[in-house]
Design a protein around this motif. Structure first.
Motif, PDB file in Angstrom:
ATOM      1  N   PRO A  57      49.274  -0.961  17.421  1.00 30.64           N
ATOM      2  CA  PRO A  57      49.004  -2.273  19.151  1.00 30.64           C
ATOM      3  C   PRO A  57      47.676  -2.098  19.116  1.00 30.64           C
ATOM      4  O   PRO A  57      47.477  -2.939  19.842  1.00 30.64           O
ATOM      5  N   ASP A  58      46.968  -0.970  19.488  1.00 29.10           N
ATOM      6  CA  ASP A  58      45.912  -1.072  19.892  1.00 29.10           C
ATOM      7  C   ASP A  58      44.521  -1.804  18.631  1.00 29.10           C
ATOM      8  O   ASP A  58      43.895  -2.193  19.371  1.00 29.10           O
ATOM      9  N   GLY A  59      44.771  -2.126  17.539  1.00 24.85           N
ATOM     10  CA  GLY A  59      44.037  -2.850  16.903  1.00 24.85           C
ATOM     11  C   GLY A  59      42.928  -2.270  15.499  1.00 24.85           C
ATOM     12  O   GLY A  59      42.458  -2.196  14.676  1.00 24.85           O
ATOM     13  N   ARG A  60      43.542  -0.933  16.176  1.00 19.92           N
ATOM     14  CA  ARG A  60      43.303  -0.131  14.932  1.00 19.92           C
ATOM     15  C   ARG A  60      44.147  -0.103  13.305  1.00 19.92           C
ATOM     16  O   ARG A  60      45.364   0.573  13.881  1.00 19.92           O
ATOM     17  N   TYR A  61      43.575   0.473  11.923  1.00 21.72           N
ATOM     18  CA  TYR A  61      44.017   1.050  11.304  1.00 21.72           C
ATOM     19  C   TYR A  61      45.620   1.780  11.723  1.00 21.72           C
ATOM     20  O   TYR A  61      45.273   3.094  12.151  1.00 21.72           O
ATOM     21  N   LYS A  62      46.243   2.150  10.907  1.00 23.00           N
ATOM     22  CA  LYS A  62      47.505   2.893  10.980  1.00 23.00           C
ATOM     23  C   LYS A  62      46.668   4.511  10.006  1.00 23.00           C
ATOM     24  O   LYS A  62      46.547   4.030   9.857  1.00 23.00           O
ATOM     25  N   PRO A  63      47.412   5.568  11.138  1.00 22.30           N
ATOM     26  CA  PRO A  63      47.357   6.311   9.885  1.00 22.30           C
ATOM     27  C   PRO A  63      46.412   6.403   8.509  1.00 22.30           C
ATOM     28  O   PRO A  63      48.091   5.715   7.991  1.00 22.30           O
ATOM     29  N   ALA A  64      46.120   7.153   7.585  1.00 26.65           N
ATOM     30  CA  ALA A  64      45.965   7.123   6.046  1.00 26.65           C
ATOM     31  C   ALA A  64      47.411   7.258   5.275  1.00 26.65           C
ATOM     32  O   ALA A  64      48.081   6.731   4.244  1.00 26.65           O
ATOM     33  N   GLU A  65      48.277   8.742   5.949  1.00 28.30           N
ATOM     34  CA  GLU A  65      49.144   9.166   5.575  1.00 28.30           C
ATOM     35  C   GLU A  65      50.806   7.646   5.628  1.00 28.30           C
ATOM     36  O   GLU A  65      51.433   7.953   4.627  1.00 28.30           O
ATOM     37  N   VAL A  66      50.567   7.323   6.493  1.00 32.07           N
ATOM     38  CA  VAL A  66      51.379   6.420   6.362  1.00 32.07           C
ATOM     39  C   VAL A  66      51.407   4.885   5.783  1.00 32.07           C
ATOM     40  O   VAL A  66      51.664   4.246   4.976  1.00 32.07           O
ATOM     41  N   LEU A  67      49.652   4.256   5.811  1.00 34.21           N
ATOM     42  CA  LEU A  67      49.592   3.419   4.933  1.00 34.21           C
ATOM     43  C   LEU A  67      49.975   4.052   3.749  1.00 34.21           C
ATOM     44  O   LEU A  67      50.369   3.120   2.616  1.00 34.21           O
ATOM     45  N   ARG A  68      50.215   4.534   2.876  1.00 35.20           N
ATOM     46  CA  ARG A  68      50.510   5.348   1.768  1.00 35.20           C
ATOM     47  C   ARG A  68      51.582   5.045   1.692  1.00 35.20           C
ATOM     48  O   ARG A  68      51.628   4.172   0.650  1.00 35.20           O
ATOM     49  N   GLN A  69      52.423   5.760   2.993  1.00 33.30           N
ATOM     50  CA  GLN A  69      53.746   5.592   2.143  1.00 33.30           C
ATOM     51  C   GLN A  69      54.291   4.250   2.074  1.00 33.30           C
ATOM     52  O   GLN A  69      55.067   3.818   1.204  1.00 33.30           O
ATOM     53  N   GLU A  70      53.541   3.173   3.208  1.00 36.67           N
ATOM     54  CA  GLU A  70      54.362   1.547   3.258  1.00 36.67           C
ATOM     55  C   GLU A  70      53.747   0.938   1.444  1.00 36.67           C
ATOM     56  O   GLU A  70      54.185   0.016   1.098  1.00 36.67           O
ATOM     57  N   PHE A  71      52.726   1.638   1.535  1.00 29.79           N
ATOM     58  CA  PHE A  71      51.903   0.976   0.089  1.00 29.79           C
ATOM     59  C   PHE A  71      52.576   1.457  -1.229  1.00 29.79           C
ATOM     60  O   PHE A  71      52.993   0.644  -1.505  1.00 29.79           O
ATOM     61  N   GLU A  72      52.144   2.652  -1.188  1.00 30.12           N
ATOM     62  CA  GLU A  72      53.443   3.365  -2.340  1.00 30.12           C
ATOM     63  C   GLU A  72      54.896   2.006  -2.337  1.00 30.12           C
ATOM     64  O   GLU A  72      55.758   2.363  -3.368  1.00 30.12           O
ATOM     65  N   ALA A  73      55.267   2.075  -1.564  1.00 28.58           N
ATOM     66  CA  ALA A  73      56.937   1.826  -1.314  1.00 28.58           C
ATOM     67  C   ALA A  73      56.754  -0.369  -2.098  1.00 28.58           C
ATOM     68  O   ALA A  73      57.927  -0.532  -2.887  1.00 28.58           O
ATOM     69  N   LEU A  74      55.268  -0.973  -1.252  1.00 30.34           N
ATOM     70  CA  LEU A  74      55.653  -1.966  -1.308  1.00 30.34           C
ATOM     71  C   LEU A  74      54.731  -1.827  -3.125  1.00 30.34           C
ATOM     72  O   LEU A  74      55.716  -3.095  -3.824  1.00 30.34           O
ATOM     73  N   LEU A  75      54.460  -0.877  -3.101  1.00 30.06           N
ATOM     74  CA  LEU A  75      54.431  -1.225  -5.111  1.00 30.06           C
ATOM     75  C   LEU A  75      54.685  -1.018  -6.357  1.00 30.06           C
ATOM     76  O   LEU A  75      54.897  -0.623  -7.029  1.00 30.06           O
ATOM     77  N   ALA A  76      56.090   0.240  -5.655  1.00 29.47           N
ATOM     78  CA  ALA A  76      56.855   0.383  -6.145  1.00 29.47           C
ATOM     79  C   ALA A  76      56.877   1.372  -7.714  1.00 29.47           C
ATOM     80  O   ALA A  76      57.614   0.328  -8.653  1.00 29.47           O
ATOM     81  N   GLY A  77      55.770   2.062  -7.968  1.00 30.42           N
ATOM     82  CA  GLY A  77      55.736   2.999  -9.162  1.00 30.42           C
ATOM     83  C   GLY A  77      54.396   1.799  -9.731  1.00 30.42           C
ATOM     84  O   GLY A  77      54.400   2.549 -10.787  1.00 30.42           O
ATOM     85  N   ARG A  78      53.545   0.844  -8.877  1.00 36.17           N
ATOM     86  CA  ARG A  78      52.593   0.498 -10.157  1.00 36.17           C
ATOM     87  C   ARG A  78      51.052   1.202 -10.013  1.00 36.17           C
ATOM     88  O   ARG A  78      51.067   1.472  -8.752  1.00 36.17           O
ATOM     89  N   SER A  79      50.410   0.981 -10.811  1.00 34.28           N
ATOM     90  CA  SER A  79      48.794   1.996 -10.098  1.00 34.28           C
ATOM     91  C   SER A  79      48.117   1.117  -9.215  1.00 34.28           C
ATOM     92  O   SER A  79      48.106  -0.370  -9.448  1.00 34.28           O
ATOM     93  N   PRO A  80      47.773   1.109  -8.440  1.00 35.82           N
ATOM     94  CA  PRO A  80      46.557   0.529  -7.675  1.00 35.82           C
ATOM     95  C   PRO A  80      45.262  -0.255  -8.316  1.00 35.82           C
ATOM     96  O   PRO A  80      46.041  -1.829  -7.907  1.00 35.82           O
ATOM     97  N   ASP A  81      45.111  -0.316  -9.275  1.00 34.85           N
ATOM     98  CA  ASP A  81      44.766  -1.421 -10.653  1.00 34.85           C
ATOM     99  C   ASP A  81      45.647  -1.697 -11.275  1.00 34.85           C
ATOM    100  O   ASP A  81      44.829  -3.516 -11.941  1.00 34.85           O
ATOM    101  N   ARG A  82      46.135  -1.989 -10.855  1.00 38.11           N
ATOM    102  CA  ARG A  82      47.575  -3.326 -11.248  1.00 38.11           C
ATOM    103  C   ARG A  82      47.926  -4.072 -10.511  1.00 38.11           C
ATOM    104  O   ARG A  82      48.674  -4.944 -10.170  1.00 38.11           O
ATOM    105  N   VAL A  83      46.797  -4.342  -8.629  1.00 39.65           N
ATOM    106  CA  VAL A  83      47.346  -5.073  -7.959  1.00 39.65           C
ATOM    107  C   VAL A  83      45.973  -5.408  -7.551  1.00 39.65           C
ATOM    108  O   VAL A  83      45.228  -5.284  -7.540  1.00 39.65           O
ATOM    109  N   MET A  84      46.798  -7.295  -7.635  1.00 45.40           N
ATOM    110  CA  MET A  84      45.836  -8.410  -6.780  1.00 45.40           C
ATOM    111  C   MET A  84      46.194  -8.851  -5.989  1.00 45.40           C
ATOM    112  O   MET A  84      47.285  -9.500  -4.519  1.00 45.40           O
TER     113      MET A  84
END
Length: 283
Positions: free
Chosen positions: A208-235
């Motif tokens: 809410p204060d405009g700072r990025y979320k903690p790295a571990e939270v972002l990792r959980q969120e993006f891993e769920a979004l990627l659903a097993g895909r490697s990061p280099d397969r993301v555009m």
């Protein structure tokens, strides 16, 4: 060396050794950034404009913020004193939504030591650090940035079009949900999204204060979004290749490096009526 984020306290401690750039902008008021800079900015900070300094010429088919010429961009950074071994710090006042463009461009030129000020100018002033109206003095001699391999992979519209058939890569759209769904389009002539793209508004990377979320939270969120895909397969894309960099930085911060930017993004894609358009939410 800081390669993703830097906090206000750390920047204050190393301020004299950094090259700092103010990237404030308003998509609906091109004078807002220069005006805000003139009213007060971080000491030693230069200003670079999204529409000119950080973009190339538009031709009606290459989007609202086409990539600048590499050599021109390199010389712009050299002119404000950036060298291979000097830390570049970029900031705005909007949670990094515009500063990430220069973060990505510096990496595109092969410069690793570039970081976004976490929380931007509001975090700086909240911490009690000063602002100034004085512009920095031009360096006695320009810096020198060596030509180095890019650290920021990208794709073009042909690759995005080819992916419609193969779906080998995941396309992530950083725009607001209503723009993604095609319910409204305040900036481009066509509403909707690239077929197959999924929506991750860049604001979801922030507290809410405009700072990025903690790295571990972002990792959980993006891993769920990627659903097993490697990061280099993301555009990544957005409206014009700016806020898409916010998701790229979030993935880098989360330890999921290697994803790609589609610089032309929606504004380039929809400029060609032959390219397909989807509306509504993806299943």
């Amino acid at each position: 060396m800081h390669t993703t984020l830097i906090d206000a306290e750390t920047l204050a401690a190393i301020l004299d050794g950094c090259v700092i750039v103010d990237c404030r902008h308003d998509l609906f008021d091109e004078a807002a950034g220069p005006r805000g800079y003139a009213e007060g900015h971080i000491p030693r900070a230069w200003f670079m404009h999204q529409d000119t300094d950080l973009a190339g010429p538009k031709n009606g088919r290459n989007g609202r913020h086409p990539l600048p010429d590499r050599e021109t961009m390199r010389r712009r950074l050299e002119a404000i004193g950036l060298t291979d071994d000097r830390q570049l710090v970029v900031y705005d006042a909007q949670g990094g939504m515009f500063a990430v463009r220069l973060w990505w461009l510096a990496r595109w030129l092969g410069h690793r030591a570039v970081a976004v000020l976490d929380g931007g100018l509001p975090a700086w002033t909240k911490a009690g650090f000063p602002v100034t109206r004085e512009a920095p003095k031009a360096p006695a001699a320009p810096g020198r940035l060596s030509e180095r391999p890019s650290l920021a992979p990208s794709v073009d519209s042909a690759q995005v079009l080819a992916n419609l058939g193969t779906r080998e890569r995941l396309l992530v759209d950083a725009r607001a949900p209503e723009r993604y769904r095609g319910e409204t389009e305040p900036l481009d002539p066509v509403a909707g999204h690239v077929p197959g793209a999924i929506n991750r508004p860049f604001q979801q990377n922030l507290r809410p204060d405009g700072r990025y979320k903690p790295a571990e939270v972002l990792r959980q969120e993006f891993e769920a979004l990627l659903a097993g895909r490697s990061p280099d397969r993301v555009m990544h894309q957005c409206g014009s290749g700016v806020t898409a960099c916010h998701n790229i930085l979030a993935m880098e911060l989360a330890g999921l490096g290697g994803s790609m930017l589609y610089p032309g993004s929606w504004s380039e894609w929809c400029a060609d009526p032959a390219r397909p358009v989807a509306t509504g939410a993806e299943p």
